[in-house]
Design a protein around this motif. Structure first.
Motif, PDB file in Angstrom:
ATOM      1  N   ALA A 174      20.648  -8.176 -19.671  1.00 43.63           N
ATOM      2  CA  ALA A 174      20.583  -9.147 -20.767  1.00 43.63           C
ATOM      3  C   ALA A 174      21.744 -10.136 -20.739  1.00 43.63           C
ATOM      4  CB  ALA A 174      20.555  -8.418 -22.102  1.00 43.63           C
ATOM      5  N   ARG A 175      22.772  -9.874 -19.962  1.00 43.43           N
ATOM      6  CA  ARG A 175      23.912 -10.783 -19.903  1.00 43.43           C
ATOM      7  C   ARG A 175      23.653 -11.993 -18.989  1.00 43.43           C
ATOM      8  NH1 ARG A 175      29.655  -7.571 -20.122  1.00 43.43           N
ATOM      9  NH2 ARG A 175      29.014  -5.810 -21.459  1.00 43.43           N
ATOM     10  N   PHE A 176      22.551 -11.955 -18.251  1.00 45.14           N
ATOM     11  CA  PHE A 176      22.231 -13.039 -17.338  1.00 45.14           C
ATOM     12  C   PHE A 176      21.210 -13.977 -17.963  1.00 45.14           C
ATOM     13  CE2 PHE A 176      23.871  -9.579 -14.865  1.00 45.14           C
ATOM     14  CZ  PHE A 176      24.614 -10.173 -13.864  1.00 45.14           C
ATOM     15  N   ILE A 177      21.264 -15.222 -17.575  1.00 50.27           N
ATOM     16  CA  ILE A 177      20.306 -16.203 -18.081  1.00 50.27           C
ATOM     17  C   ILE A 177      18.943 -15.916 -17.467  1.00 50.27           C
ATOM     18  CG2 ILE A 177      19.678 -18.647 -18.092  1.00 50.27           C
ATOM     19  CD1 ILE A 177      22.651 -19.300 -18.130  1.00 50.27           C
ATOM     20  N   GLY A 178      17.963 -15.757 -18.340  1.00 47.31           N
ATOM     21  CA  GLY A 178      16.606 -15.526 -17.869  1.00 47.31           C
ATOM     22  C   GLY A 178      15.911 -16.838 -17.546  1.00 47.31           C
TER      23      GLY A 178
ATOM     24  N   LEU B  55      18.030  -7.213  -4.143  1.00 42.76           N
ATOM     25  CA  LEU B  55      18.208  -6.581  -5.443  1.00 42.76           C
ATOM     26  C   LEU B  55      19.666  -6.656  -5.879  1.00 42.76           C
ATOM     27  CD1 LEU B  55      16.000  -3.569  -4.407  1.00 42.76           C
ATOM     28  CD2 LEU B  55      15.322  -5.420  -5.936  1.00 42.76           C
ATOM     29  N   SER B  56      19.935  -7.544  -6.805  1.00 45.83           N
ATOM     30  CA  SER B  56      21.273  -7.637  -7.383  1.00 45.83           C
ATOM     31  C   SER B  56      21.335  -6.653  -8.544  1.00 45.83           C
ATOM     32  CB  SER B  56      21.530  -9.069  -7.859  1.00 45.83           C
ATOM     33  OG  SER B  56      22.871  -9.232  -8.251  1.00 45.83           O
ATOM     34  N   PRO B  57      22.076  -5.564  -8.411  1.00 41.31           N
ATOM     35  CA  PRO B  57      21.915  -4.428  -9.326  1.00 41.31           C
ATOM     36  C   PRO B  57      22.107  -4.739 -10.810  1.00 41.31           C
ATOM     37  CG  PRO B  57      23.128  -3.764  -7.382  1.00 41.31           C
ATOM     38  CD  PRO B  57      22.990  -5.252  -7.297  1.00 41.31           C
ATOM     39  N   LEU B  58      23.071  -5.583 -11.153  1.00 40.80           N
ATOM     40  CA  LEU B  58      23.354  -5.790 -12.571  1.00 40.80           C
ATOM     41  C   LEU B  58      22.355  -6.712 -13.250  1.00 40.80           C
ATOM     42  CD1 LEU B  58      27.257  -6.005 -12.567  1.00 40.80           C
ATOM     43  CD2 LEU B  58      25.792  -4.071 -13.167  1.00 40.80           C
ATOM     44  N   SER B  59      21.633  -7.514 -12.498  1.00 46.64           N
ATOM     45  CA  SER B  59      20.691  -8.455 -13.108  1.00 46.64           C
ATOM     46  C   SER B  59      19.235  -8.075 -12.892  1.00 46.64           C
ATOM     47  CB  SER B  59      20.921  -9.873 -12.565  1.00 46.64           C
ATOM     48  OG  SER B  59      20.714  -9.924 -11.167  1.00 46.64           O
ATOM     49  N   THR B  60      18.975  -6.942 -12.246  1.00 42.75           N
ATOM     50  CA  THR B  60      17.614  -6.583 -11.857  1.00 42.75           C
ATOM     51  C   THR B  60      17.191  -5.273 -12.505  1.00 42.75           C
ATOM     52  OG1 THR B  60      18.015  -7.618  -9.705  1.00 42.75           O
ATOM     53  CG2 THR B  60      16.067  -6.216  -9.895  1.00 42.75           C
ATOM     54  N   SER B  61      16.005  -5.277 -13.114  1.00 40.42           N
ATOM     55  CA  SER B  61      15.446  -4.058 -13.696  1.00 40.42           C
ATOM     56  C   SER B  61      14.408  -3.468 -12.757  1.00 40.42           C
ATOM     57  CB  SER B  61      14.788  -4.361 -15.054  1.00 40.42           C
ATOM     58  OG  SER B  61      13.616  -5.149 -14.860  1.00 40.42           O
ATOM     59  N   PHE B  62      14.119  -2.189 -12.938  1.00 40.98           N
ATOM     60  CA  PHE B  62      13.074  -1.547 -12.162  1.00 40.98           C
ATOM     61  C   PHE B  62      11.708  -2.131 -12.490  1.00 40.98           C
ATOM     62  CE2 PHE B  62      16.526   1.502 -11.964  1.00 40.98           C
ATOM     63  CZ  PHE B  62      16.458   1.971 -10.660  1.00 40.98           C
ATOM     64  N   ALA B  63      11.498  -2.481 -13.755  1.00 41.98           N
ATOM     65  CA  ALA B  63      10.215  -3.061 -14.154  1.00 41.98           C
ATOM     66  C   ALA B  63       9.969  -4.384 -13.439  1.00 41.98           C
ATOM     67  CB  ALA B  63      10.180  -3.256 -15.665  1.00 41.98           C
ATOM     68  N   GLU B  64      11.006  -5.196 -13.314  1.00 39.24           N
ATOM     69  CA  GLU B  64      10.885  -6.473 -12.614  1.00 39.24           C
ATOM     70  C   GLU B  64      10.499  -6.249 -11.153  1.00 39.24           C
ATOM     71  OE1 GLU B  64      13.589 -10.534 -12.091  1.00 39.24           O
ATOM     72  OE2 GLU B  64      14.541  -8.643 -12.684  1.00 39.24           O
ATOM     73  N   VAL B  65      11.118  -5.264 -10.538  1.00 32.68           N
ATOM     74  CA  VAL B  65      10.814  -4.955  -9.145  1.00 32.68           C
ATOM     75  C   VAL B  65       9.365  -4.486  -9.012  1.00 32.68           C
ATOM     76  CG1 VAL B  65      11.366  -3.434  -7.213  1.00 32.68           C
ATOM     77  CG2 VAL B  65      13.199  -4.408  -8.600  1.00 32.68           C
ATOM     78  N   GLU B  66       8.946  -3.625  -9.917  1.00 35.75           N
ATOM     79  CA  GLU B  66       7.590  -3.101  -9.845  1.00 35.75           C
ATOM     80  C   GLU B  66       6.550  -4.202 -10.011  1.00 35.75           C
ATOM     81  OE1 GLU B  66       5.700   1.021 -11.145  1.00 35.75           O
ATOM     82  OE2 GLU B  66       6.171  -0.227 -12.895  1.00 35.75           O
ATOM     83  N   ILE B  67       6.791  -5.130 -10.934  1.00 32.80           N
ATOM     84  CA  ILE B  67       5.872  -6.258 -11.106  1.00 32.80           C
ATOM     85  C   ILE B  67       5.759  -7.055  -9.806  1.00 32.80           C
ATOM     86  CG2 ILE B  67       5.582  -8.495 -12.261  1.00 32.80           C
ATOM     87  CD1 ILE B  67       6.829  -7.157 -14.761  1.00 32.80           C
TER      88      ILE B  67
ATOM     89  N   LEU C 178      20.775 -15.934  -3.830  1.00 29.01           N
ATOM     90  CA  LEU C 178      21.402 -16.699  -4.906  1.00 29.01           C
ATOM     91  C   LEU C 178      21.355 -15.880  -6.170  1.00 29.01           C
ATOM     92  CD1 LEU C 178      22.664 -19.376  -5.963  1.00 29.01           C
ATOM     93  CD2 LEU C 178      20.331 -20.098  -6.533  1.00 29.01           C
ATOM     94  N   GLY C 179      22.530 -15.499  -6.677  1.00 27.28           N
ATOM     95  CA  GLY C 179      22.581 -14.685  -7.878  1.00 27.28           C
ATOM     96  C   GLY C 179      22.262 -15.487  -9.128  1.00 27.28           C
ATOM     97  N   ARG C 180      21.730 -14.803 -10.136  1.00 27.08           N
ATOM     98  CA  ARG C 180      21.479 -15.434 -11.437  1.00 27.08           C
ATOM     99  C   ARG C 180      22.803 -15.795 -12.113  1.00 27.08           C
ATOM    100  NH1 ARG C 180      16.475 -14.683 -14.052  1.00 27.08           N
ATOM    101  NH2 ARG C 180      15.037 -13.194 -13.102  1.00 27.08           N
ATOM    102  N   PRO C 181      22.822 -16.862 -12.906  1.00 28.53           N
ATOM    103  CA  PRO C 181      24.047 -17.160 -13.661  1.00 28.53           C
ATOM    104  C   PRO C 181      24.190 -16.252 -14.875  1.00 28.53           C
ATOM    105  CG  PRO C 181      22.357 -18.778 -14.165  1.00 28.53           C
ATOM    106  CD  PRO C 181      21.781 -17.880 -13.088  1.00 28.53           C
ATOM    107  N   LEU C 182      25.412 -15.957 -15.223  1.00 23.70           N
ATOM    108  CA  LEU C 182      25.699 -15.217 -16.459  1.00 23.70           C
ATOM    109  C   LEU C 182      25.682 -16.177 -17.652  1.00 23.70           C
ATOM    110  CD1 LEU C 182      28.475 -12.996 -14.995  1.00 23.70           C
ATOM    111  CD2 LEU C 182      26.605 -12.083 -16.374  1.00 23.70           C
ATOM    112  N   ALA C 183      25.241 -15.668 -18.786  1.00 22.41           N
ATOM    113  CA  ALA C 183      25.164 -16.510 -19.982  1.00 22.41           C
ATOM    114  C   ALA C 183      26.540 -17.030 -20.389  1.00 22.41           C
ATOM    115  CB  ALA C 183      24.525 -15.721 -21.126  1.00 22.41           C
TER     116      ALA C 183
END
Length: 409
Positions: A24-28, A383-395, A41-46
């Motif tokens: 949740a700390r990353f910009i969606g 897979l960037s561990p802090l910005s990636t959920s398992f649900a996102e990977v599964e989708i 390319l990593g996601r930006p932090l909010a």
């Protein structure tokens, strides 16, 4: 670390993931359903939005040129030291930020081969990243050196034995990647470095897929030189500057070839003739890319807060999930895993292989599922561990399966 003999659902894994809240700390993005390219390319932090805004209005907008004396002149070194401490296992005074990965690689490669006069060979593997290979081809031609190739397994990587077979008394420098960009294979840095040192050569490690996802211990491993980028797991943003590591005992004996005023012994003397600075300043050239360094502070703070060991633990769980999900659900289409399964040999991305993946990748992008393709047949799940959920990977993986079902077998 595996997640058991039975593959649980992504929902279960997210529910028990101690790092789940950090996504949740990353910009969606409303335009992305599953982002599986965090190793490019990593996601930006909010919080980076505020940091960049404050930089523009404060240090740049209000303090103006005074900020050079107040902080910017030292920023390549203070930020470099922080990268070293948080992600590289490097003591202070050995890491500097500035230039692109390519430029820093060129500087250190040239400095290293010139520091081994009389030695005529440079060693690199055939599956290293193109920039590394192209640079060595150019430098070998420029300096009249011979390039010796290690034939590496594209689904594995370089081993100590392969290096032992390639080096000799003529070797000046060996350039290798800690984590293979295609397969995700983790090289045994301490063992390989020892082999290279025994023949009197230097070694440069490319850390582009390492810092921020896999613990590294450059000082402990007795590494000579290293270069890495900051836009992957350090989330510095597109084109963010790279960093260079030079072991302290080597610094004043190396002379990089791009002489600029920021690398001079007395920066503001404007003297006739170039005299290199001592220490890491000698590896700078032009004015440091200050604005490009700003976003890195936030990700380094987050990595320090969470701890690289916990990040590595989640990385292993994510990659294990990808491998096992693919084997359970994609093997019927002929999809295979093109990389290591052992935890100790696996970085934070998994490459799936199929002859149709070059066609599949743009179809995934049309669905807002974002992996990347690596020639000739690799779908790379980063897979960037802090910005990636398992649900996102599964989708994302479910969409791969859906598209595979539509293709002629």
């Amino acid at each position: 670390m595996t997640i058991g003999t039975t593959l649980p659902s992504a929902r279960e894994l997210d529910a028990t993931d101690p790092l789940a809240g950090f996504t949740a700390r990353f910009i969606g993005s409303n335009e992305v359903v599953a982002y599986l390219d965090g190793n490019s390319l990593g996601r930006p932090l909010a919080v980076t939005v505020d940091r960049v805004s404050e930089f523009i209005t404060g240090a740049w907008g209000s303090r103006l040129i005074r900020s050079w004396d107040e902080q910017w002149m030292q920023l390549p070194f203070t930020l470099g030291d922080r990268i070293g401490r948080v992600t590289l296992g490097a003591a202070a005074g050995q890491t500097v930020v500035g230039d692109s990965t390519t430029v820093l690689l060129y500087k250190l490669i040239r400095a290293a081969v010139d520091a081994r006069p009389g030695r005529t060979e440079i060693v690199i593997d055939t599956d290293n990243f193109p920039t590394d290979r192209y640079l060595l081809e150019g430098i070998a031609a420029e300096r009249g050196l011979t390039l010796r190739w290690i034939e590496a397994d594209p689904q594995g990587g370089v081993t100590a034995q392969l290096v032992r077979d390639a080096v000799n008394e003529h070797t000046a420098l060996v350039v290798l990647s800690h984590i293979a960009y295609r397969s995700g294979y983790i090289a045994d840095v301490p063992a390989i470095t020892d082999v290279i040192h025994r023949c009197g050569a230097l070694v440069l490690w490319d850390l582009c897929h390492s810092a921020g996802s896999v613990p590294t211990f450059l000082d402990e491993w007795d590494v000579d030189l290293a270069v890495g980028c900051s836009y992957k797991y350090l989330n510095g943003g597109p084109g963010a500057p790279a960093y260079a590591y030079v072991r302290s005992s080597l610094q004043d004996s190396l002379h990089q070839p791009i002489w600029g005023w920021m690398g001079a012994d007395n920066v503001f003397a404007m003297a006739d003739g170039f005299v290199p600075a001592s220490g890491m300043r000698r590896f700078l050239s032009g004015t440091p890319p200050v604005l490009g360094m700003v976003p890195m502070h936030d990700m380094l703070e987050l990595i320090e807060e969470v701890g690289i060991a916990a990040i590595r633990e989640k990385s292993l769980r994510l990659t294990d999930f990808v491998i096992r999900w693919a084997e359970a659900n994609l093997s019927e289409f002929g999809v295979t895993v093109g990389g290591p399964r052992a935890d100790a040999e696996r970085g934070s991305h998994v490459t799936l292989q199929h002859p149709q993946f070059e066609k599949v990748t743009p179809l995934l992008w049309e669905r807002d599922i974002i992996p990347d393709f690596r020639f000739p047949n690799g779908l790379r799940i980063g897979l960037s561990p802090l910005s990636t959920s398992f649900a996102e990977v599964e989708i994302g993986l479910e969409n791969v399966r859906d598209i595979m079902r539509t293709l002629p077998m």
